[in-house]
Design a protein around this motif. Structure first.
Motif, mmCIF file in Angstrom:
data_model
loop_
_atom_site.group_PDB
_atom_site.id
_atom_site.type_symbol
_atom_site.label_atom_id
_atom_site.label_comp_id
_atom_site.label_asym_id
_atom_site.label_seq_id
_atom_site.Cartn_x
_atom_site.Cartn_y
_atom_site.Cartn_z
ATOM 1 N N TYR A 76 0.819 -1.211 0.000
ATOM 2 C CA TYR A 76 0.000 0.000 0.000
ATOM 3 C C TYR A 76 0.857 1.267 0.000
ATOM 4 C CZ TYR A 76 -3.720 -3.246 1.040
ATOM 5 O OH TYR A 76 -4.616 -4.276 0.973
ATOM 6 N N GLY A 77 2.161 1.093 -0.212
ATOM 7 C CA GLY A 77 3.063 2.241 -0.235
ATOM 8 C C GLY A 77 3.344 2.823 1.136
ATOM 9 N N LEU A 78 3.152 2.022 2.179
ATOM 10 C CA LEU A 78 3.364 2.487 3.548
ATOM 11 C C LEU A 78 4.808 2.245 3.973
ATOM 12 C CD1 LEU A 78 0.044 1.136 5.072
ATOM 13 C CD2 LEU A 78 0.549 3.480 4.364
ATOM 14 N N ASP A 79 5.380 3.236 4.593
ATOM 15 C CA ASP A 79 6.758 3.168 5.045
ATOM 16 C C ASP A 79 6.918 2.071 6.107
ATOM 17 O OD1 ASP A 79 8.808 4.245 7.286
ATOM 18 O OD2 ASP A 79 9.464 4.878 5.286
ATOM 19 N N PRO A 80 7.873 1.173 5.951
ATOM 20 C CA PRO A 80 8.065 0.090 6.924
ATOM 21 C C PRO A 80 8.346 0.597 8.340
ATOM 22 C CG PRO A 80 9.281 -0.377 4.917
ATOM 23 C CD PRO A 80 8.758 1.025 4.791
ATOM 24 N N ASP A 81 9.072 1.707 8.464
ATOM 25 C CA ASP A 81 9.331 2.254 9.801
ATOM 26 C C ASP A 81 8.041 2.758 10.448
ATOM 27 O OD1 ASP A 81 12.060 1.702 9.668
ATOM 28 O OD2 ASP A 81 12.542 3.675 8.851
#
Length: 100
Positions: free
Chosen positions: A64-69
């Protein structure tokens, strides 16, 4: 409020309602997990599971294009609450246990 933002804000509010409902559903499962852990004499916090959940969330977020951090931080907060709930259940269970 901008008239053009109103429908978008309503959409965000509806999504937030879904997120809150899902968090409530997740914590209701946490109650059942705590009962199983108590019955099987497992600790409330299982570090390997915590790591696996955060890793899984970070990986799933990528789709979903969400930053892993961001996902790791978000899930750390969710896990912290789950652990707090489980520890409360454990404490209440110990208080209900008859002492010899």
């Amino acid at each position: 409020m901008s008239k053009s933002l109103a429908p978008l804000r309503a959409e965000i509010d509806a999504i937030d309602d879904e997120i809150v409902a899902l968090l409530g559903k997740r914590l209701s499962v946490v109650h059942r997990v705590a009962a199983v852990k108590m019955a099987e004499n497992l600790p409330a916090v299982l570090p390997d599971r915590v790591d696996a959940v955060k890793r899984r969330a970070a990986e799933a977020g990528l789709a979903y294009g969400l930053d892993p951090d961001f996902m790791a931080t978000l899930y750390q907060t969710i896990i912290d609450e789950a652990c707090r709930v489980e520890e409360g259940i454990f404490a209440a269970g110990r208080e209900d246990t008859p002492r010899s």
